[in-house]
Design a protein around this motif. Structure first.
Motif, PDB file in Angstrom:
ATOM      1  N   ASN A  91       0.843  -1.193   0.000  1.00 13.92           N
ATOM      2  CA  ASN A  91       0.000   0.000   0.000  1.00 13.92           C
ATOM      3  C   ASN A  91       0.878   1.244   0.000  1.00 13.92           C
ATOM      4  OD1 ASN A  91       0.792   0.566   2.710  1.00 13.92           O
ATOM      5  ND2 ASN A  91      -0.855  -0.722   3.498  1.00 13.92           N
ATOM      6  N   ALA A  92       0.264   2.405  -0.021  1.00 15.23           N
ATOM      7  CA  ALA A  92       1.020   3.651  -0.165  1.00 15.23           C
ATOM      8  C   ALA A  92       1.936   3.917   1.016  1.00 15.23           C
ATOM      9  CB  ALA A  92       0.053   4.822  -0.356  1.00 15.23           C
ATOM     10  N   SER A  93       1.483   3.619   2.227  1.00 12.25           N
ATOM     11  CA  SER A  93       2.313   3.850   3.412  1.00 12.25           C
ATOM     12  C   SER A  93       3.533   2.934   3.398  1.00 12.25           C
ATOM     13  CB  SER A  93       1.487   3.618   4.680  1.00 12.25           C
ATOM     14  OG  SER A  93       2.269   3.850   5.832  1.00 12.25           O
ATOM     15  N   GLN A  94       3.333   1.663   3.058  1.00 10.48           N
ATOM     16  CA  GLN A  94       4.454   0.730   2.947  1.00 10.48           C
ATOM     17  C   GLN A  94       5.409   1.183   1.851  1.00 10.48           C
ATOM     18  OE1 GLN A  94       1.941  -2.639   2.220  1.00 10.48           O
ATOM     19  NE2 GLN A  94       2.258  -3.512   4.255  1.00 10.48           N
ATOM     20  N   TYR A  95       4.846   1.674   0.758  1.00 11.07           N
ATOM     21  CA  TYR A  95       5.648   2.179  -0.362  1.00 11.07           C
ATOM     22  C   TYR A  95       6.610   3.261   0.102  1.00 11.07           C
ATOM     23  CZ  TYR A  95       6.433   4.841  -4.737  1.00 11.07           C
ATOM     24  OH  TYR A  95       6.981   5.521  -5.794  1.00 11.07           O
ATOM     25  N   LEU A  96       6.091   4.242   0.808  1.00  7.95           N
ATOM     26  CA  LEU A  96       6.934   5.348   1.254  1.00  7.95           C
ATOM     27  C   LEU A  96       8.006   4.859   2.217  1.00  7.95           C
ATOM     28  CD1 LEU A  96       7.424   8.347   1.041  1.00  7.95           C
ATOM     29  CD2 LEU A  96       5.776   8.716   2.874  1.00  7.95           C
ATOM     30  N   ASN A  97       7.634   3.982   3.146  1.00  7.89           N
ATOM     31  CA  ASN A  97       8.606   3.429   4.092  1.00  7.89           C
ATOM     32  C   ASN A  97       9.726   2.693   3.374  1.00  7.89           C
ATOM     33  OD1 ASN A  97       8.061   3.985   6.905  1.00  7.89           O
ATOM     34  ND2 ASN A  97       6.132   2.903   6.651  1.00  7.89           N
ATOM     35  N   VAL A  99      10.677   2.908   0.223  1.00 10.16           N
ATOM     36  CA  VAL A  99      11.488   3.823  -0.578  1.00 10.16           C
ATOM     37  C   VAL A  99      12.522   4.508   0.303  1.00 10.16           C
ATOM     38  CG1 VAL A  99      11.470   5.982  -1.885  1.00 10.16           C
ATOM     39  CG2 VAL A  99       9.775   4.220  -2.380  1.00 10.16           C
ATOM     40  N   GLN A 100      12.100   4.983   1.453  1.00  8.10           N
ATOM     41  CA  GLN A 100      13.008   5.678   2.364  1.00  8.10           C
ATOM     42  C   GLN A 100      14.115   4.761   2.871  1.00  8.10           C
ATOM     43  OE1 GLN A 100      10.266   7.231   5.283  1.00  8.10           O
ATOM     44  NE2 GLN A 100       9.794   9.058   4.082  1.00  8.10           N
ATOM     45  N   GLN A 101      13.835   3.458   2.921  1.00  8.50           N
ATOM     46  CA  GLN A 101      14.836   2.492   3.378  1.00  8.50           C
ATOM     47  C   GLN A 101      15.738   2.001   2.247  1.00  8.50           C
ATOM     48  OE1 GLN A 101      12.825  -0.659   5.552  1.00  8.50           O
ATOM     49  NE2 GLN A 101      11.415   0.809   6.452  1.00  8.50           N
ATOM     50  N   GLY A 102      15.482   2.457   1.035  1.00 10.86           N
ATOM     51  CA  GLY A 102      16.281   2.016  -0.093  1.00 10.86           C
ATOM     52  C   GLY A 102      16.017   0.581  -0.491  1.00 10.86           C
ATOM     53  N   ALA A 103      14.802   0.103  -0.212  1.00 16.07           N
ATOM     54  CA  ALA A 103      14.490  -1.307  -0.418  1.00 16.07           C
ATOM     55  C   ALA A 103      13.834  -1.599  -1.766  1.00 16.07           C
ATOM     56  CB  ALA A 103      13.573  -1.805   0.700  1.00 16.07           C
ATOM     57  N   LEU A 104      13.503  -0.552  -2.543  1.00 16.92           N
ATOM     58  CA  LEU A 104      12.790  -0.750  -3.802  1.00 16.92           C
ATOM     59  C   LEU A 104      13.605  -0.270  -5.002  1.00 16.92           C
ATOM     60  CD1 LEU A 104       9.175   0.396  -2.816  1.00 16.92           C
ATOM     61  CD2 LEU A 104      10.172  -1.894  -2.695  1.00 16.92           C
ATOM     62  N   THR A 105      13.389  -0.913  -6.127  1.00 19.77           N
ATOM     63  CA  THR A 105      14.060  -0.557  -7.376  1.00 19.77           C
ATOM     64  C   THR A 105      13.422   0.687  -7.989  1.00 19.77           C
ATOM     65  OG1 THR A 105      14.569  -2.887  -7.815  1.00 19.77           O
ATOM     66  CG2 THR A 105      14.642  -1.373  -9.693  1.00 19.77           C
ATOM     67  N   ASP A 106      14.241   1.609  -8.435  1.00 17.91           N
ATOM     68  CA  ASP A 106      13.766   2.811  -9.118  1.00 17.91           C
ATOM     69  C   ASP A 106      13.285   2.412 -10.518  1.00 17.91           C
ATOM     70  OD1 ASP A 106      13.414   5.225 -10.446  1.00 17.91           O
ATOM     71  OD2 ASP A 106      15.182   6.162  -9.554  1.00 17.91           O
ATOM     72  N   LEU A 107      11.992   2.606 -10.771  1.00 15.80           N
ATOM     73  CA  LEU A 107      11.403   2.204 -12.047  1.00 15.80           C
ATOM     74  C   LEU A 107      11.157   3.378 -12.989  1.00 15.80           C
ATOM     75  CD1 LEU A 107       8.728  -0.386 -10.786  1.00 15.80           C
ATOM     76  CD2 LEU A 107      11.056  -0.830 -11.597  1.00 15.80           C
ATOM     77  N   THR A 108      11.602   4.553 -12.613  1.00 18.69           N
ATOM     78  CA  THR A 108      11.291   5.756 -13.393  1.00 18.69           C
ATOM     79  C   THR A 108      11.676   5.612 -14.855  1.00 18.69           C
ATOM     80  OG1 THR A 108      11.805   7.021 -11.381  1.00 18.69           O
ATOM     81  CG2 THR A 108      11.499   8.259 -13.424  1.00 18.69           C
ATOM     82  N   ASP A 109      12.894   5.151 -15.110  1.00 22.75           N
ATOM     83  CA  ASP A 109      13.365   5.053 -16.494  1.00 22.75           C
ATOM     84  C   ASP A 109      12.645   3.934 -17.245  1.00 22.75           C
ATOM     85  OD1 ASP A 109      15.087   7.139 -15.971  1.00 22.75           O
ATOM     86  OD2 ASP A 109      16.798   5.840 -15.523  1.00 22.75           O
ATOM     87  N   TYR A 110      12.315   2.850 -16.560  1.00 22.60           N
ATOM     88  CA  TYR A 110      11.568   1.767 -17.196  1.00 22.60           C
ATOM     89  C   TYR A 110      10.195   2.265 -17.649  1.00 22.60           C
ATOM     90  CZ  TYR A 110      14.931  -1.654 -15.334  1.00 22.60           C
ATOM     91  OH  TYR A 110      16.053  -2.382 -15.052  1.00 22.60           O
ATOM     92  N   ILE A 111       9.567   3.051 -16.787  1.00 18.18           N
ATOM     93  CA  ILE A 111       8.233   3.574 -17.099  1.00 18.18           C
ATOM     94  C   ILE A 111       8.295   4.542 -18.272  1.00 18.18           C
ATOM     95  CG2 ILE A 111       6.334   4.987 -16.191  1.00 18.18           C
ATOM     96  CD1 ILE A 111       7.138   3.765 -13.393  1.00 18.18           C
ATOM     97  N   ALA A 112       9.296   5.417 -18.246  1.00 18.86           N
ATOM     98  CA  ALA A 112       9.440   6.394 -19.329  1.00 18.86           C
ATOM     99  C   ALA A 112       9.690   5.704 -20.666  1.00 18.86           C
ATOM    100  CB  ALA A 112      10.586   7.351 -19.002  1.00 18.86           C
ATOM    101  N   ALA A 113      10.377   4.558 -20.640  1.00 15.32           N
ATOM    102  CA  ALA A 113      10.715   3.844 -21.869  1.00 15.32           C
ATOM    103  C   ALA A 113       9.585   2.948 -22.359  1.00 15.32           C
ATOM    104  CB  ALA A 113      11.977   3.009 -21.652  1.00 15.32           C
ATOM    105  N   SER A 114       8.557   2.779 -21.549  1.00 11.40           N
ATOM    106  CA  SER A 114       7.448   1.888 -21.891  1.00 11.40           C
ATOM    107  C   SER A 114       6.285   2.678 -22.475  1.00 11.40           C
ATOM    108  CB  SER A 114       6.979   1.120 -20.656  1.00 11.40           C
ATOM    109  OG  SER A 114       5.756   0.453 -20.905  1.00 11.40           O
TER     110      SER A 114
END
Length: 459
Positions: A91-97, A99-114
């Motif tokens: 969920n959104a709260s888990q997402y923010l947590n 992200v702040q812990q550096g536990a998730l992959t940055d998908l920004t470039d994948y999304i832009a390329a799709s």
């Protein structure tokens, strides 16, 4: 303690990443491991069929692991143990947590390329996910809004035309009184809400112009509107409902599943609640699947109380997401699954379910739900898919079309990492006020003080 746990989680994920790199060399090409909650089959057998259908559609070997219960705790246990998944439902709260812990992959470039993810998902949805301009997840579904659900048949039996309800606290109070007089059963209460979580109070708080969650004032200070003195009339209204046995006393302890069971056609222990828009359609679909006619049971929706300026203010849900952990072994495969979810075909799997099991398609292209599919109410993770142009070939569940008309009144709350603490504190003191254990002024002061002490807000 939270910082220590965060450090441990990041360390375990890093260790898992090294192990995953080695495992990836030996793993079957194209395998995507998903840890899911609501998404997938309705039972273990159907979950296998659902994963097979997703695999066939994407050309991947998709393995869907769906815990039967306690998903949030299981998710954190698995992440802390360094287990490798390519997609995890959060969920959104888990997402923010995370992200702040550096536990998730940055998908920004994948999304832009799709082309699919860039064009098939509304830009505003991606904007809501940005953390410092970057995106770390994709969508499971389009979140809707929370609004008032009413059992039309029970209201009409009490002499009430729901379209004529006065949109004020007093107007709904009169509705609850009439419902109680028409149904004196000791098991029936006109209204049920989830006070311990306070996520369903927005249609009532709108009457005094307040927004839920944490808000930033003009000086940059954060505060909780529900804890301000301006919220007192709504808390006093809830206390009045409780004192007059119009509010189910189980509202102090009920979970959402309890409220929905009481609102359902099988029990009819309550006539009014506040729930996600999709549940108007799900209640009606479940009733129809059980052979209950629209003349016997029919859930309709309203946007609650008008705001002081004559409009309405509803809560739009923060996104339900699939994120890619940093120790994932197949990021490209994970993105391919996210792309599929953002298509018409992916939307069908997330709504109708599996062809041949949940629905059939005739030679002339007509879609028909099977008996199993009807019982699943067109919800295999996304009652409303994220794909902008999705068309449900069966049609929306009865009642959802009207509920969607109120979406323009809804907006999301500010995403905060300690959402659970916010809900716990507001719920605890709100319950004390409604029970009469503390007067409203003292209760709201205590609520504010604890919210500040626990770091939820500034004042």
């Amino acid at each position: 303690m939270k910082k220590l746990l965060s450090m441990i989680l990041v360390l375990m994920l890093a260790m898992g990443a090294f192990a995953a790199m080695a495992a990836a060399e030996e793993a079957e090409a194209g395998t995507v491991r998903m840890l899911a909650a609501v998404t997938g089959g309705k039972d273990e057998e159907e979950n296998i069929l659902w994963a097979e259908a997703l695999s066939e559609a994407t050309g991947l070997n998709v393995i869907v692991e769906k815990p039967a219960s306690d998903y949030d705790n299981i998710l954190m246990q698995k992440l802390s143990a360094g287990e490798s998944y390519d997609l995890i439902y959060i969920n959104a709260s888990q997402y923010l947590n995370l992200v702040q812990q550096g536990a998730l992959t940055d998908l920004t470039d994948y999304i832009a390329a799709s082309e699919i993810l860039s064009n098939n998902v509304p830009a505003s949805e991606w904007e809501d996910l940005k953390v410092d301009g970057r995106i770390y997840a994709g969508f499971n579904k389009r979140e809707l809004h929370i609004l008032v659900g009413l059992n039309r048949v029970m209201l009409e039996a009490a002499g009430i035309d729901y379209t004529q309800i006065e949109p004020t606290l007093d107007g709904y109070y009169e509705v609850f009184k009439a419902l109680r007089e028409a149904n004196p059963s000791k098991d029936f209460y006109p209204f049920n809400t989830i006070l311990s979580q306070n996520w369903d109070l927005q249609p009532w708080m709108a009457s005094v112009g307040l927004k839920g969650g944490v808000v930033v004032d003009e000086d940059g200070q954060t505060y909780v509107p529900y804890a301000t003195d301006a919220a007192a009339p709504v808390w006093e209204w809830l206390k009045k409902l409780y004192d007059e046995e119009l509010l189910d006393p189980a509202s102090f302890v009920d979970a959402t599943k309890d409220m929905r069971n009481k609102m359902g056609a099988a029990s009819k222990q309550t006539a009014v609640d506040v729930d996600w828009a999709a549940w108007a359609g799900l209640h009606n679909a479940n009733a129809a699947a059980d052979g209950v006619s629209v003349d016997e049971y029919d859930i309709v929706t309203l946007p609650g109380c008008q705001t002081p300026d004559g409009s309405y203010s509803l809560h739009k849900g923060s996104a339900s997401l699939f994120a890619v952990p940093v120790n994932a072994t197949n990021v490209e495969g994970a993105v391919k699954v996210l792309e599929y979810f953002a298509t018409q075909e992916g939307g069908l799997l997330l709504t109708l379910g599996v062809e041949g099991n949940d629905y059939t398609v005739s030679d002339d292209g007509a879609y028909t739900l099977t008996e199993i599919g009807a019982s699943h109410a067109m919800d295999h993770g996304a009652p409303v898919p994220i794909y902008t142009d999705f068309v449900n070939p069966i049609g929306l569940n009865r009642g959802l079309d009207t509920a969607l008309q109120y979406l323009d009144y809804a907006s999301i709350e500010k995403i905060i990492p300690n959402e659970g603490t916010y809900k716990e504190i507001v719920g605890k003191w709100g319950i004390s006020i409604v029970k009469g254990e503390v007067d409203v002024t003292s209760g709201l002061e205590s609520m504010r003080n604890e919210l500040v002490t626990m770091g939820v807000c500034d004042k």
